[in-house]
Design an enzyme around this catalytic site. Structure first.
Site, PDB file in Angstrom:
ATOM      1  N   GLU A 155       9.522   1.681 -24.244  1.00 15.46           N
ATOM      2  CA  GLU A 155       9.150   0.878 -25.417  1.00 15.46           C
ATOM      3  C   GLU A 155       8.718   1.749 -26.596  1.00 15.46           C
ATOM      4  O   GLU A 155       7.632   1.569 -27.143  1.00 15.46           O
ATOM      5  CB  GLU A 155       8.042  -0.110 -25.058  1.00 15.46           C
ATOM      6  CG  GLU A 155       8.460  -1.111 -24.002  1.00 15.46           C
ATOM      7  CD  GLU A 155       7.539  -2.316 -23.937  1.00 15.46           C
ATOM      8  OE1 GLU A 155       6.365  -2.182 -24.279  1.00 15.46           O
ATOM      9  OE2 GLU A 155       8.032  -3.406 -23.558  1.00 15.46           O
ATOM     10  N   GLU A 195      12.780  -5.886 -18.541  1.00 13.04           N
ATOM     11  CA  GLU A 195      11.510  -6.517 -18.120  1.00 13.04           C
ATOM     12  C   GLU A 195      11.534  -8.000 -18.456  1.00 13.04           C
ATOM     13  O   GLU A 195      11.254  -8.388 -19.593  1.00 13.04           O
ATOM     14  CB  GLU A 195      10.291  -5.853 -18.802  1.00 13.04           C
ATOM     15  CG  GLU A 195      10.016  -4.456 -18.293  1.00 13.04           C
ATOM     16  CD  GLU A 195       8.781  -3.817 -18.928  1.00 13.04           C
ATOM     17  OE1 GLU A 195       7.875  -4.549 -19.397  1.00 13.04           O
ATOM     18  OE2 GLU A 195       8.740  -2.570 -18.986  1.00 13.04           O
TER      19      GLU A 195
HETATM   20  C1  GAL Z   1       5.579  -3.823 -21.325  1.00 14.91           C
HETATM   21  C2  GAL Z   1       5.528  -2.437 -20.721  1.00 14.91           C
HETATM   22  C3  GAL Z   1       5.182  -2.497 -19.243  1.00 14.91           C
HETATM   23  C4  GAL Z   1       3.979  -3.390 -19.036  1.00 14.91           C
HETATM   24  C5  GAL Z   1       4.237  -4.743 -19.664  1.00 14.91           C
HETATM   25  C6  GAL Z   1       3.081  -5.697 -19.552  1.00 14.91           C
HETATM   26  O1  GAL Z   1       5.552  -3.806 -22.683  1.00 14.91           O
HETATM   27  O2  GAL Z   1       6.762  -1.786 -20.874  1.00 14.91           O
HETATM   28  O3  GAL Z   1       4.955  -1.223 -18.749  1.00 14.91           O
HETATM   29  O4  GAL Z   1       2.884  -2.794 -19.610  1.00 14.91           O
HETATM   30  O5  GAL Z   1       4.466  -4.599 -21.010  1.00 14.91           O
HETATM   31  O6  GAL Z   1       2.785  -5.947 -18.246  1.00 14.91           O
END
Ligand code: GAL
Length: 837
Positions: A185, A254
């Site tokens: 990110e 994600e």
């Molecule tokens: C994303 C990040 C993850 C985790 C998630 C929230 O932005 O890439 O590592 O932190 O948010 O759980």
């Protein structure tokens, strides 16, 4: 004895050579705009995040097998630098950090791996995965065009890639790793860092590419990801996303299955109807790779939780719960979704969608090509269902839902119609008792005798502790005269975070806490001074180092002042710039009270807990035998305040009975999900139960050590087991069941029309009784079902015969199964609530 002939031996030899050859045969991973291509075949891949140090090696096989049964193709994990290199050049790849073993377990189960090396990982993990020593490398600045940082990042990345290569774990070498990720990110940082950020990300791409892993590299949430990095999306929804080049596939690294918790905050639930909708929406808009973050969230053991204030539980409302148990209906409904999507794979990967309108809020996405046709029918109204006509057939689309038609004719799945059971979990007492209690008083009166250092003024905490402990004592003396005390003295302490416990002349005078959003806070409280010299001892705490934010490595922790005594007759007294002495860690930590060998020393005091009053800064120790059974275990810590727990010398993490503030409204799946929706647990401790992995226990005489900061009633701590209390299922006759669909030899779909419900209790359990059963038109929800106007009198009987005493059962929803139609021309359903034991 049987002898093996020479010819058999020769055959075996050649067979093993052949198998060996096959095993190391490389798998070619490429991609185009439609998807990842494995050995020339485009794939639609479903993936799930399971972070290896958030469970134990004993749990890995089971978790990964459950992921496979749940319809996953890929396991995604970050790599946790600070776990692997706790001090420069000293590596740790044992136990929960045995990355190679984890990847080989995935390989054995038959899934692929996406290795997200980072090495910045965010992940609500201490310091975002960076080792704390990295901050003290001279001239370093994290995640930007900075030589010392780049050198260290490259060193670790090479270390991991080298390790994977030497174990032949990349697909290009015949291994399971088909993808890997560099950085994490960076998109939001690059805006802050300007040209240096751009130079850094170009360097990172080149560095990674230069490692020649033979598999594609990803950069998530980084729109400007340089070639040949594939930029991917993270979020609750990602259908709007398009990669930055037309030759790249649309990937979602994600898909947040829920959300993390922080002490003092609520728990977050994401309804599976909405998660399934988000995934279907991504697929219908051309997505071909989805990773659930998290598929199993697990536990932030030891002091690995990021923060500050991230809870020890990293359950995440994931399809597999913190304890490794299947969460229903989330797990099962997603499994059905994956099946439905896979039935459409050929059509999805060989054509682009034609989108047509079916109504004001309804659309059809049709994929047809190479003799196949698949359709997704989408109703995006938040609250209203709709009846639509598609291909001359009528379809009922619930609000905020997508129906999947793998042949453009029959709907096999709707994201809002949950056919699988709901399981209710409970924590039950075990047969194990905590015995032979002993106590040890942290005894702050001896603090002066062992200062680590003294300084004029207040020091930044992590500079002093290097995060070797959560705790740093700040101590100073202040002389007040009798006349000074005529007022009402109070102390004010400004802290950069994260918490402080204040002791004046050995007496506890109160605590102050920051929050995750604002770490800084001011403690203000009356203090009991006496004429003469007074001892002020401030126990400052780091409760998980930050894991996100531009240059968070520069954020300060600890008491930076001012520290001021107010209310003296002579006015205020600023203590900030006087002499302070410091002590890193607790006496008990330094004495290694937590380790099983040391802890048996004579320092402990045998006690009867009933006679004890609760007191701050106290160590407790007890023994227990491993409970019978196979259920996962947890400690109920509700009676305690705040501290840390060790079992047989291993830390299960920080605990804190901090009550959840939030906005806990009834949760409706319809409409766009945000963290503010579907919160739960308001007014209760954010975390009450702490997972004790069975793998950490011996049959007898396990040792539990607890350090309590605030004071709690240790006699009420108990070891509980997690199991399913009851299961409910509710489905209509003729409801589409995706598992009844197969491709026959001509590639045509075969449909079996009968629908059923399935019930399944937890491991080691069986169905004890049927609390409610109705084939007809029952009403209500799980826990409060009631009969409707139509009800088959045979319902209870049929269910009892098929299910009671069984671990699992399947019941057809049909008139014949219930010995007749209880009401003609009425669409019926079967609703069941069963008790597990
Ligand atoms: C994303 C990040 C993850 C985790 C998630 C929230 O932005 O890439 O590592 O932190 O948010 O759980």
């Amino acid at each position: 004895m049987e002898t093996i002939s020479v010819s058999k031996l020769i055959t075996l030899f050649f067979l093993s050579l052949f198998l060996g050859f096959k095993f190391t045969h490389s798998t070619e991973i490429t991609y185009d705009n439609k998807g990842i291509i494995i050995n020339g075949q485009r794939k639609l891949l479903i993936s799930g995040s399971i972070h290896y140090p958030r469970s134990t090696p004993e749990m890995w096989g089971d978790l990964i097998r459950k992921a496979k049964v749940g319809g996953l193709d890929v396991i995604d994990t970050y790599v946790f630098w600070n776990g692997h290199e706790p001090s420069p050049g000293k590596y740790h790849f044992e136990g929960r950090y045995d990355l190679v073993r984890f990847i080989k377990t995935v390989q054995r189960v038959g899934l692929y791996v996406n290795l997200r090396i980072g090495p910045y990982v965010c992940a609500e993990w201490n310091f975002g995965g960076f080792p704390v020593w990295l901050k003290y490398v001279p001239g370093i600045s994290f995640r930007t065009d900075n030589e010392p940082f780049k050198r260290a990042m490259q060193g670790f990345t090479e270390k991991i890639v080298g390790m994977m290569k030497s174990e032949k774990l990349f697909a290009s070498q015949g291994g399971p790793i088909i993808l890997s990720q560099i950085e994490n990110e960076y998109g939001s940082e690059v805006k802050e860092f300007g040209p240096a950020g751009k130079a850094y990300i170009d360097w990172a791409a080149k560095m990674a590419d230069g490692l020649k892993t033979g598999v594609p590299w990803l950069m998530c949430k980084e729109d400007d990801a340089p070639e040949p990095m594939i930029n991917t999306c993270n979020g609750f929804y990602c259908d709007y996303f398009t990669p930055n080049k037309p030759n790249k596939p649309k990937m979602w690294t994600e898909a947040w299955s829920g959300w993390f918790s922080e002490f003092g905050g609520p728990n977050h639930e994401r309804p599976v109807e909405d998660l399934a909708l988000a995934v279907a929406r991504f697929i219908q808009t051309g997505g071909s790779y989805v990773n659930y973050y998290m598929y199993h969230g697990g536990t932030n053991f030891e002091r690995t939780a990021g923060g500050p204030f991230i809870t020890t539980s990293y359950d995440y409302d994931a399809p597999i719960d913190e304890y490794g148990l299947i969460r229903q209906p989330k797990y099962g409904h997603l499994k059905d979704l994956h099946r439905a999507i896979k039935l459409c794979e050929r059509a999805l990967l060989s054509s682009d969608a034609k989108v047509t309108s079916l109504g004001t809020y309804q659309k059809a996405y049709v994929f047809s090509g190479r003799g196949t046709c698949a359709a997704f029918l989408y109703n995006y109204h938040f609250t209203k269902s709709a009846r639509v006509t598609f291909n001359n057939e009528h379809f009922e689309l619930p609000a905020w839902s997508i129906s999947i038609l793998p042949d453009c004719k029959h709907s096999v799945f709707n994201t809002a119609k949950v056919g699988v059971q709901t399981s209710h979990m409970q924590m039950l007492p075990t047969n194990s008792r905590l015995l032979s209690w002993e106590m040890y008083d942290e005894d702050i009166s001896s603090l002066e005798e062992r200062p680590t250092m003294t300084a004029v003024g207040l020091l930044e905490q992590i500079n002093v502790t290097r995060d070797s402990s959560d705790y740093l004592w700040y101590m100073t003396n202040v002389h007040v005269s009798a006349s000074d005390l005529q007022g009402a003295p109070s102390l004010m302490v400004e802290s950069a975070g994260h918490a402080v416990h204040v002791f004046v002349n050995g007496k506890f005078s109160g605590s102050g806490f920051g929050t995750r959003e604002d770490r800084r806070f001011t403690f203000k409280g009356p203090v009991n001074l006496h004429a003469g010299m007074n001892r002020i001892a401030l126990l400052s705490l780091a409760v998980g180092l930050p894991n996100v934010g531009p240059h968070y490595e520069t954020w300060k922790t600890g008491i930076l002042g001012p520290v001021i005594l107010h209310g003296l007759s002579s006015g205020k007294r600023d203590l900030t710039w006087q002499k302070w002495s410091y002590q890193v860690g607790l006496k008990g930590e330094n004495m290694k009270l937590t380790s099983p060998n040391e802890a048996s020393s004579t320092e402990w005091m045998r006690v009867s807990l009933a006679a004890q009053k609760t007191q701050p800064l106290t160590w407790y120790k007890a023994n227990f035998d491993a409970p019978d059974g196979v259920e996962p275990l947890a400690l109920d810590m509700e009676s305690m305040g705040k501290g840390e727990i060790w079992i047989n010398g291993l830390s299960i993490g920080r605990y804190w009975t901090s009550y959840a503030k939030g906005n806990c409204q009834p949760c409706n799946y319809g409409g766009t999900y945000r963290q503010t929706k579907c919160q739960s647990g308001c007014g209760r401790p954010t975390q009450r139960w702490y997972h004790v992995p069975r793998g950490w226990l011996k049959p007898r005489q396990n040792q539990m050590v607890i350090f309590e900061e605030l004071g709690g009633d240790a006699s009420k701590i108990s070891l509980m087991k997690r199991s399913v209390s009851r299961v409910c299922a509710d489905a209509f006759e003729h409801h589409p069941m995706v598992e009844h669909w197969r491709l026959d030899s001509n590639g045509e779909q075969e449909i079996i029309h009968q629908s059923n419900i399935r019930l399944h209790c937890g491991p080691g359990q069986s169905i004890a009784s049927i609390q409610f059963a109705s084939f007809g038109t029952p009403l209500g929800t799980c826990g409060s079902f009631v009969k409707g106007s139509c009800h088959s009198e045979n319902s209870q009987d049929v269910l009892e015969k098929l299910c009671v005493g069984q671990e699992r059962c399947s019941v057809a929803i049909s008139n014949s199964n219930f010995k007749g139609d209880p009401c003609r021309n009425v669409l019926k359903r079967l609703t069941v609530e069963a008790i597990c034991s």
